[in-house]
Design an enzyme around this catalytic site. Structure first.
Site: not given
Ligand code: SIN
Length: 524
Positions: A43, A49, A114, A228, A274, A331, A355, A366, A372
């Site tokens: 975290s 975010g 994102e 990631h 992703r 990730h 997680e 995800r 978060l």
């Molecule tokens: C990122 O900032 O790319 C990661 C955020 C996430 O994994 O949700």
């Protein structure tokens, strides 16, 4: 007189643990144990975010649809609906309370974009330090009934008649202790360290998953591992995450010649889910290309992304070139300890959140910045659930500690290299079988619990988890989200829709259209 205060042990110190601790009333005393420093969690590293449908152009429904699309229809839709709508409410509360999210000039939360989101809906704080800001904010809210215990390494769960009654832990000197409780909440994160290249805090070694497994809890969806796409990579070595928010602000992926690699691959281009972007990069690397994130169109990069800019500077990257060298890394684990909507596992009085848990929110992949959110919601719901239940009536009998531990004779480096080679972004039967064979041939030595080191405990957990993960990946003969098989490159909805691969007490089985939920059994 016996106190009516319930005692709860929380293992871990990330967002989910802190949300739990912020919520739970003083009718419970909470012992929050973490094996390293309080700040050693994923975290703390979260840059991107927290996703919430805040803008007038957005809706909870749209956020749900994006989550399901990214998750390749492997999500539990009911859970998605609940977490996304309750999450929005909780984030709104945080904003109103004064949690320092970044704001626009008119005082509204600034919303970023994102991968796989159809609109701007990511709240961030400190530019790219959302996790750290949120962790510090929540920590400052905790009441005096919450006790933070650093360097308390929980190594096992105490189970009596099938019910979790406490933990076994080691102190800094390696001395073994037990502590009983009315409930234990695992918030230990996933298992990034299983893969050589990863974005996780080094302390995240899958401990909670394997402790729960040994206690008899079910583990599900372990084959779904998220890579990631963009880790800053210097001389072949990843040095840290470059947030997807950077692509959300206009950066794009290109090779050494300036060719944009995501063109024509997916309608969302550089902001495709992703798994798709990571596979595209992997594919390019197979052909010998170097990959870069072109940031030249982002104004004031180091103001918007101060932590990333500082990382680039430390790594000696010339930011003026407008290109950051990147490659993918492990990730997030979509699977985990199977829980119901309150975080209850299949072992009574044992909870899992964050997680470490698999609620069904993420499906096979995800959606960015939903973790978060899940941590906030599940921490809150588990706390409310625990508050409802009565304290145990009977004295808990002394439970036996496992004296002899099997420790694999392999290094973490070797294990994580094997996983990276055979079980990462692209998998096939031959590779997975080779890997499983190697894992099963690792010799073990027996070590007494008094003498075992923290590293040996972690390695033992990592090896068990690796075997479970690889077995799951072998069984899933299709490709979906974070699980891609070159020998089965397509989704197989007819065969697999709604099916889950479940590990329980040394067995592995396939369950269909049925998410199991645990019951709270009061030991009395
Ligand atoms: C990122 O900032 O790319 C990661 C955020 C996430 O994994 O949700």
């Amino acid at each position: 007189m016996v106190s009516s205060i319930k005692k709860i042990i929380v293992v871990g110190s990330g967002i989910a643990a802190l949300s739990f601790a912020k919520t739970i009333s003083a009718s419970c005393e909470v012992i929050m144990m973490t094996k390293k420093q309080f700040s050693s969690s994923n975290s703390m590293l979260a840059q991107g975010g927290i996703a919430a449908a805040f803008s007038a152009q957005d809706s909870v429904d749209q956020h749900v649809q994006d989550t399901l699309a990214a998750g390749c229809d492997h999500n539990d839709e009911r859970v998605v609906q609940e977490i996304v709508s309750l999450g929005k409410h909780m984030v709104k509360q945080l904003v109103e309370e004064g949690c320092p999210f970044d704001q626009t000039e008119n005082g509204m939360p600034q919303l970023g974009k994102e991968g796989a989101h159809t609109t701007h809906r990511i709240l961030h704080a400190g530019g790219d330090q959302t996790g750290k800001t949120l962790v510090q904010y929540l920590k400052n809210q905790l009441g005096s009934h919450i006790h933070l215990c650093e360097y308390h390494h929980v190594i096992d769960l105490l189970v009596h008649e099938g019910i979790c009654i406490g933990v076994v832990w080691k102190d800094e000197k390696g001395h073994v202790h037990t502590m009983t409780a009315d409930a234990v909440v695992l918030s230990t994160g996933g298992c990034g360290s299983l893969f050589e290249t990863n974005t996780n805090d080094p302390s995240v070694t899958g401990d909670g998953l394997i402790m729960a497994y040994r206690a008899g809890a079910q583990l599900v969806d372990l084959e779904f591992v998220q890579f990631h796409p963009t880790l800053l990579t210097i001389a072949g070595k990843a040095v840290g995450l470059v947030s997807e928010a950077v692509r959300g602000e206009g950066a794009y992926l290109e090779d050494e010649t300036g060719r944009r690699i995501m063109k024509g691959i997916h309608p969302q281009g550089d902001l495709a889910p992703r798994d798709i972007v990571s596979r595209a990069i992997f594919h390019e690397q197979q052909f010998g290309h170097d990959l870069y994130l072109n940031i030249s169109e982002i104004p004031h990069f180091s103001v918007r992304f101060p932590a990333i800019a500082a990382m680039c500077e430390r790594a000696g990257v010339d930011m003026a070139s407008g290109r950051l060298p990147v490659s993918p890394g492990m990730h997030f684990l979509m699977g985990g300890i199977c829980v119901n909507e309150y975080g209850e596992t299949t072992v009574p009085s044992l909870f899992a959140i964050g997680e470490a848990a698999c609620t069904g929110l993420h499906g096979a992949n995800r959606l960015a910045s939903n973790s978060l959110l899940e941590g906030l919601v599940l921490g809150n719901k588990a706390a409310r659930r625990i508050e409802q239940f009565p304290k145990r009536k009977k004295t808990i009998p002394s439970s036996t500690i496992q004296e002899s531990w099997s420790v694999p004779e392999i290094s973490e480096k070797q294990l994580s290299q094997w996983m990276m080679t055979y079980a990462a972004i692209v998998r096939d039967e031959d590779g997975l079988k080779t890997l499983l064979q190697s894992l099963l041939q690792v010799p073990y030595q027996q070590i007494n619990v008094k003498d075992i080191t923290n590293g040996q405990i972690e390695l033992s957990n990592q090896c068990t988890l690796a075997i479970c993960l690889v077995r799951s990946a072998l069984l899933r003969t299709e490709s979906r989200g974070g699980h891609y098989r070159v020998d089965y490159p397509n989704r197989n909805d007819a065969l697999w829709r709604g099916m889950q691969i479940v590990h329980e007490k040394g067995h592995i089985h396939i369950m269909k259209n049925e998410r199991i939920g645990a019951k709270w059994n009061v030991y009395s």
